[in-house]
Design an enzyme around this catalytic site. Structure first.
Site, PDB file in Angstrom:
ATOM      1  N   LYS A  13       2.082  -3.296   7.490  1.00  0.00           N
ATOM      2  CA  LYS A  13       2.433  -3.477   5.966  1.00  0.00           C
ATOM      3  C   LYS A  13       3.895  -3.031   5.676  1.00  0.00           C
ATOM      4  O   LYS A  13       4.826  -3.517   4.872  1.00  0.00           O
ATOM      5  CB  LYS A  13       1.366  -2.734   5.140  1.00  0.00           C
ATOM      6  CG  LYS A  13       0.143  -3.250   5.064  1.00  0.00           C
ATOM      7  CD  LYS A  13      -0.121  -4.617   4.548  1.00  0.00           C
ATOM      8  CE  LYS A  13      -0.159  -4.799   2.998  1.00  0.00           C
ATOM      9  NZ  LYS A  13      -0.381  -6.046   2.444  1.00  0.00           N
ATOM     10  N   THR A  29       0.900  -1.220  -0.002  1.00  0.00           N
ATOM     11  CA  THR A  29      -0.018   0.168  -0.068  1.00  0.00           C
ATOM     12  C   THR A  29       0.761   1.050  -0.093  1.00  0.00           C
ATOM     13  O   THR A  29       1.988   1.327   0.381  1.00  0.00           O
ATOM     14  CB  THR A  29      -0.788   0.046   1.200  1.00  0.00           C
ATOM     15  OG1 THR A  29      -1.520   1.172   1.422  1.00  0.00           O
ATOM     16  CG2 THR A  29      -0.199  -0.453   2.582  1.00  0.00           C
ATOM     17  N   ASP A  30       0.340   2.247  -0.514  1.00  0.00           N
ATOM     18  CA  ASP A  30       0.902   3.685  -0.251  1.00  0.00           C
ATOM     19  C   ASP A  30       0.950   4.178   0.989  1.00  0.00           C
ATOM     20  O   ASP A  30       1.927   5.018   1.375  1.00  0.00           O
ATOM     21  CB  ASP A  30       0.303   4.553  -1.349  1.00  0.00           C
ATOM     22  CG  ASP A  30      -1.172   4.870  -1.144  1.00  0.00           C
ATOM     23  OD1 ASP A  30      -1.772   4.373  -0.034  1.00  0.00           O
ATOM     24  OD2 ASP A  30      -1.600   5.826  -1.768  1.00  0.00           O
ATOM     25  N   GLU A  31       0.393   3.714   1.936  1.00  0.00           N
ATOM     26  CA  GLU A  31       0.455   4.059   3.354  1.00  0.00           C
ATOM     27  C   GLU A  31       1.411   3.890   4.008  1.00  0.00           C
ATOM     28  O   GLU A  31       1.936   4.656   5.104  1.00  0.00           O
ATOM     29  CB  GLU A  31      -0.659   3.343   4.157  1.00  0.00           C
ATOM     30  CG  GLU A  31      -2.147   3.755   3.768  1.00  0.00           C
ATOM     31  CD  GLU A  31      -3.391   3.573   4.686  1.00  0.00           C
ATOM     32  OE1 GLU A  31      -4.495   3.286   4.101  1.00  0.00           O
ATOM     33  OE2 GLU A  31      -3.012   3.470   5.727  1.00  0.00           O
ATOM     34  N   TYR A  56      -1.688  -0.405  11.273  1.00  0.00           N
ATOM     35  CA  TYR A  56      -2.122  -1.206   9.654  1.00  0.00           C
ATOM     36  C   TYR A  56      -0.931  -0.799   8.768  1.00  0.00           C
ATOM     37  O   TYR A  56      -0.113  -1.684   8.328  1.00  0.00           O
ATOM     38  CB  TYR A  56      -3.160  -0.853   9.050  1.00  0.00           C
ATOM     39  CG  TYR A  56      -3.294  -1.147   7.683  1.00  0.00           C
ATOM     40  CD1 TYR A  56      -3.352  -2.537   7.270  1.00  0.00           C
ATOM     41  CD2 TYR A  56      -3.161  -0.016   6.519  1.00  0.00           C
ATOM     42  CE1 TYR A  56      -3.557  -2.805   5.769  1.00  0.00           C
ATOM     43  CE2 TYR A  56      -3.118  -0.444   5.231  1.00  0.00           C
ATOM     44  CZ  TYR A  56      -3.292  -1.572   4.883  1.00  0.00           C
ATOM     45  OH  TYR A  56      -3.489  -1.845   3.465  1.00  0.00           O
TER      46      TYR A  56
HETATM   47  P1  NAD Z   1      -9.688  -7.205   2.275  1.00  0.00           P
HETATM   48  O1  NAD Z   1      -9.698  -7.010   3.800  1.00  0.00           O
HETATM   49  O2  NAD Z   1     -10.841  -7.084   1.452  1.00  0.00           O
HETATM   50  O3  NAD Z   1      -9.430  -8.873   2.056  1.00  0.00           O
HETATM   51  C1  NAD Z   1      -8.394  -9.303   2.775  1.00  0.00           C
HETATM   52  C2  NAD Z   1      -8.601 -11.149   2.651  1.00  0.00           C
HETATM   53  O4  NAD Z   1      -7.628 -11.821   3.184  1.00  0.00           O
HETATM   54  C3  NAD Z   1      -9.914 -11.739   3.182  1.00  0.00           C
HETATM   55  O5  NAD Z   1     -10.349 -12.454   2.205  1.00  0.00           O
HETATM   56  C4  NAD Z   1      -9.604 -12.192   4.250  1.00  0.00           C
HETATM   57  O6  NAD Z   1     -10.264 -13.454   4.580  1.00  0.00           O
HETATM   58  C5  NAD Z   1      -8.125 -12.852   3.907  1.00  0.00           C
HETATM   59  N1  NAD Z   1      -7.074 -12.998   5.119  1.00  0.00           N
HETATM   60  C6  NAD Z   1      -6.917 -12.132   6.294  1.00  0.00           C
HETATM   61  N2  NAD Z   1      -6.530 -12.948   7.142  1.00  0.00           N
HETATM   62  C7  NAD Z   1      -5.726 -14.044   6.642  1.00  0.00           C
HETATM   63  C8  NAD Z   1      -4.958 -15.121   7.078  1.00  0.00           C
HETATM   64  N3  NAD Z   1      -4.518 -14.893   8.296  1.00  0.00           N
HETATM   65  N4  NAD Z   1      -4.895 -16.073   6.263  1.00  0.00           N
HETATM   66  C9  NAD Z   1      -5.540 -16.385   5.057  1.00  0.00           C
HETATM   67  N5  NAD Z   1      -6.090 -15.280   4.651  1.00  0.00           N
HETATM   68  C10 NAD Z   1      -6.445 -14.199   5.287  1.00  0.00           C
HETATM   69  O7  NAD Z   1      -8.651  -6.406   1.824  1.00  0.00           O
HETATM   70  P2  NAD Z   1      -8.289  -5.671   0.505  1.00  0.00           P
HETATM   71  O8  NAD Z   1      -8.598  -4.516   0.506  1.00  0.00           O
HETATM   72  O9  NAD Z   1      -8.653  -6.573  -0.634  1.00  0.00           O
HETATM   73  O10 NAD Z   1      -6.735  -5.664   0.496  1.00  0.00           O
HETATM   74  C11 NAD Z   1      -5.867  -6.727  -0.231  1.00  0.00           C
HETATM   75  C12 NAD Z   1      -4.555  -6.407   0.062  1.00  0.00           C
HETATM   76  O11 NAD Z   1      -4.107  -5.240  -0.613  1.00  0.00           O
HETATM   77  C13 NAD Z   1      -3.946  -6.054   1.230  1.00  0.00           C
HETATM   78  O12 NAD Z   1      -2.808  -6.787   1.425  1.00  0.00           O
HETATM   79  C14 NAD Z   1      -3.945  -4.669   1.391  1.00  0.00           C
HETATM   80  O13 NAD Z   1      -3.014  -4.197   2.565  1.00  0.00           O
HETATM   81  C15 NAD Z   1      -3.539  -4.486  -0.104  1.00  0.00           C
HETATM   82  N6  NAD Z   1      -3.818  -2.931  -0.372  1.00  0.00           N
HETATM   83  C16 NAD Z   1      -5.554  -2.659  -0.429  1.00  0.00           C
HETATM   84  C17 NAD Z   1      -5.588  -1.329  -0.618  1.00  0.00           C
HETATM   85  C18 NAD Z   1      -7.289  -0.712  -0.671  1.00  0.00           C
HETATM   86  O14 NAD Z   1      -7.427   0.301  -1.069  1.00  0.00           O
HETATM   87  N7  NAD Z   1      -8.038  -1.776  -0.208  1.00  0.00           N
HETATM   88  C19 NAD Z   1      -4.803  -0.213  -1.655  1.00  0.00           C
HETATM   89  C20 NAD Z   1      -3.471  -1.006  -1.518  1.00  0.00           C
HETATM   90  C21 NAD Z   1      -3.019  -2.074  -1.197  1.00  0.00           C
HETATM   91  O1  DAU Z   2      -4.078   3.887   0.485  1.00  0.00           O
HETATM   92  C1  DAU Z   2      -4.295   2.507   0.551  1.00  0.00           C
HETATM   93  C2  DAU Z   2      -5.115   2.022   1.723  1.00  0.00           C
HETATM   94  O2  DAU Z   2      -6.385   2.596   1.430  1.00  0.00           O
HETATM   95  C3  DAU Z   2      -5.133   0.667   1.924  1.00  0.00           C
HETATM   96  O3  DAU Z   2      -3.923   0.267   2.206  1.00  0.00           O
HETATM   97  C4  DAU Z   2      -6.167   0.140   3.079  1.00  0.00           C
HETATM   98  O4  DAU Z   2      -5.989  -1.177   3.010  1.00  0.00           O
HETATM   99  C5  DAU Z   2      -7.363   0.804   2.655  1.00  0.00           C
HETATM  100  O5  DAU Z   2      -8.439   0.433   3.765  1.00  0.00           O
HETATM  101  C6  DAU Z   2      -7.554   2.406   2.358  1.00  0.00           C
HETATM  102  O6  DAU Z   2      -6.984   2.987   3.603  1.00  0.00           O
HETATM  103  P1  DAU Z   2      -7.748   4.167   3.963  1.00  0.00           P
HETATM  104  O7  DAU Z   2      -7.586   4.449   5.364  1.00  0.00           O
HETATM  105  O8  DAU Z   2      -7.341   5.468   3.275  1.00  0.00           O
HETATM  106  O9  DAU Z   2      -9.418   3.704   3.447  1.00  0.00           O
HETATM  107  P2  DAU Z   2     -10.816   4.461   4.148  1.00  0.00           P
HETATM  108  O10 DAU Z   2     -11.720   3.940   3.000  1.00  0.00           O
HETATM  109  O11 DAU Z   2     -10.884   3.657   5.558  1.00  0.00           O
HETATM  110  O12 DAU Z   2     -10.759   5.736   4.348  1.00  0.00           O
HETATM  111  C7  DAU Z   2     -10.726   6.536   3.305  1.00  0.00           C
HETATM  112  C8  DAU Z   2     -10.562   8.096   3.891  1.00  0.00           C
HETATM  113  O13 DAU Z   2     -12.040   8.453   4.395  1.00  0.00           O
HETATM  114  C9  DAU Z   2      -9.903   8.422   5.003  1.00  0.00           C
HETATM  115  O14 DAU Z   2      -9.204   9.603   5.088  1.00  0.00           O
HETATM  116  C10 DAU Z   2     -10.740   8.194   6.179  1.00  0.00           C
HETATM  117  C11 DAU Z   2     -11.970   8.970   5.635  1.00  0.00           C
HETATM  118  N1  DAU Z   2     -13.208   8.181   6.339  1.00  0.00           N
HETATM  119  C12 DAU Z   2     -13.393   6.799   6.370  1.00  0.00           C
HETATM  120  C13 DAU Z   2     -14.438   6.176   6.777  1.00  0.00           C
HETATM  121  C14 DAU Z   2     -14.584   4.609   6.944  1.00  0.00           C
HETATM  122  C15 DAU Z   2     -14.353   9.022   6.744  1.00  0.00           C
HETATM  123  O15 DAU Z   2     -14.235  10.143   6.746  1.00  0.00           O
HETATM  124  N2  DAU Z   2     -15.164   8.536   7.257  1.00  0.00           N
HETATM  125  C16 DAU Z   2     -15.470   6.875   7.336  1.00  0.00           C
HETATM  126  O16 DAU Z   2     -16.626   6.479   7.874  1.00  0.00           O
END
Ligand code: NAD
Ligand code: DAU
Length: 359
Positions: free
Chosen positions: A167, A136-138, A163
């Site tokens: 990562k 992730t970019d975080e 988190y």
């Molecule tokens: P998500 O939470 O939707 O899915 C995570 C999946 O991993 C689920 O299916 C869960 O059951 C599985 N999992 C969790 N713990 C596990 C374990 N111990 N063993 C096996 N499976 C397990 O997450 P996502 O949003 O799809 O993110 C997927 C990946 O991409 C993560 O590594 C996250 O850090 C990364 N990522 C997410 C975003 C985003 O915006 N969502 C952006 C950049 C990177």
């Molecule tokens: O940048 C990549 C990341 O993006 C991934 O690595 C993470 O897995 C993914 O969850 C996401 O993280 P964020 O914290 O950026 O996403 P989230 O959707 O939780 O929040 C987006 C923005 O919105 C953040 O600034 C917090 C704000 N927010 C979020 C929620 C859930 C609100 O203002 N209200 C809310 O209820």
């Protein structure tokens, strides 16, 4: 036939990636999906491909060394695409330990198992084996409110939430394997994804779901935090391009220059819902800005994320296909057409989570 081991394939991005890969490669690849099915993992996301002869689901924890090694022993794995993680920042603030366990220890187990299966006695690797760590970019921390600052692959790691710290730790482990064992891996650091199958704890599906129900739309802090949004299929495409055409050992940032304040995102969703719903739909009466409610800020809330995608563009030619206005329409259309999916995932534990989180 190339065999993929995908971890976390029942989650949001993992399931979109599996759909993308079958659409692109059809019967010429095999995918094994290993997922322990936490609250975020949902086999409903994969029901339309579950019966394919070239797809297998294994319910296992990535921290379970024996179970993961067994998959490598029984299958000639060519590619690992490692998505499995605890992914929600707010949950990590309340309960950090599980993030350390899954994201750090789980990644170590995956790396060890792949190395054990792929490394030859002389320290080189069986040809054409590759591991891609999805990050992730975080991990880069937070940028100032200045739209000329971006995250590059060379930006120092500076995570703030449990988190992102977990990562960043897993990224460092992958890098250590590359540097120490010449392990054939890549790391990708992507910006915020949105699209079908996203669990409604994350901003975009939470706002869509609440607005449709006439519930308050919680905005943290001043609503001016910036995230850089990418349609999930463009992330899937980037992962595949990096794995096939990228240079082994390299890190690539993924993002489409789509930075928006949270409050702008919420306004676009409200506007698009109103455009897409027919006038006869009674929900139209309550979908308006009066639902917006400013709430306490997230602890340690990163101000701004913005990816510089220059390296991935130059190295493999990746650019996103779906611009935000189109992507948000596709996403809302998907949620309109999958009301049962939303009902299923928001019953039970989600209600408890929501009540506790937004009390
Ligand atoms: P998500 O939470 O939707 O899915 C995570 C999946 O991993 C689920 O299916 C869960 O059951 C599985 N999992 C969790 N713990 C596990 C374990 N111990 N063993 C096996 N499976 C397990 O997450 P996502 O949003 O799809 O993110 C997927 C990946 O991409 C993560 O590594 C996250 O850090 C990364 N990522 C997410 C975003 C985003 O915006 N969502 C952006 C950049 C990177
Ligand atoms: O940048 C990549 C990341 O993006 C991934 O690595 C993470 O897995 C993914 O969850 C996401 O993280 P964020 O914290 O950026 O996403 P989230 O959707 O939780 O929040 C987006 C923005 O919105 C953040 O600034 C917090 C704000 N927010 C979020 C929620 C859930 C609100 O203002 N209200 C809310 O209820």
């Amino acid at each position: 036939m190339r065999t993929y081991l995908v971890t976390g394939g029942a989650g949001f991005i993992g399931s979109n990636y599996i759909h993308y890969m079958f659409k692109k490669y059809g019967d010429s690849i095999r995918i094994i999906n290993v997922d322990v099915l936490t609250y975020a993992g949902n086999l409903e996301n994969l029901k339309d491909i579950a019966d394919r002869p070239n797809y297998t689901f294994v319910k296992a924890d990535i921290c379970d060394k024996e179970a993961i090694e067994k998959i490598f022993e029984e299958n000639d794995i060519d590619r690992v695409v490692h998505f499995a993680a605890e992914s929600h920042v707010d949950r990590s603030i309340k309960n950090p330990e599980i993030f350390v366990k899954t994201n750090v220890l789980g990644t170590a187990v995956m790396l060890n198992a792949a190395r054990k299966a792929w490394e030859k006695e002389d320290g080189t690797y069986i040809e054409d084996k590759k591991f891609l760590h999805v990050s992730t970019d975080e991990v880069y921390g937070s940028l100032p409110d200045d739209d000329t600052a971006f995250f590059y692959e060379t930006t120092p790691i500076d995570p703030h939430s449990p988190y992102s710290a977990s990562k960043a730790s897993s990224d460092m482990l992958v890098k250590a394997y590359i540097d120490t064992y010449h392990f054939p891996a890549n790391i990708t650091n992507c910006s915020n994804n949105y699209g079908p199958y996203q669990f409604p704890e994350k901003l975009i599906p939470l706002i869509i779901n609440n607005a449709l129900q006439g519930k308050k739309l919680p905005v943290y802090g001043d609503g001016k935090n910036v995230r850089d949004w990418l349609y999930v299929e463009d992330h899937a495409k980037a992962i595949d391009m990096v794995q096939e055409q990228g240079v082994i050992g390299e890190r690539y940032n993924i993002g489409g220059h789509n930075e928006k304040q949270n409050i702008e995102i919420i306004r676009i969703i409200l506007e698009t819902l109103n455009e897409m719903l027919p006038d006869s739909d009674p929900r139209k009466a309550h979908i308006n800005e009066e639902l917006i409610t400013y709430v306490a800020d997230r602890k340690g809330h990163d101000r701004r994320y913005a990816i510089a995608p220059d390296k991935i563009k130059a190295a493999v030619g990746w650019t996103p296909d779906t611009m935000f206005r189109e992507g948000i329409k596709l996403t809302i259309k998907w949620y309109f057409e999958h009301e049962d999916w939303m009902k299923n995932v928001t019953s039970g534990d989600y209600q408890k989570y929501y009540a506790e989180m937004y009390k």
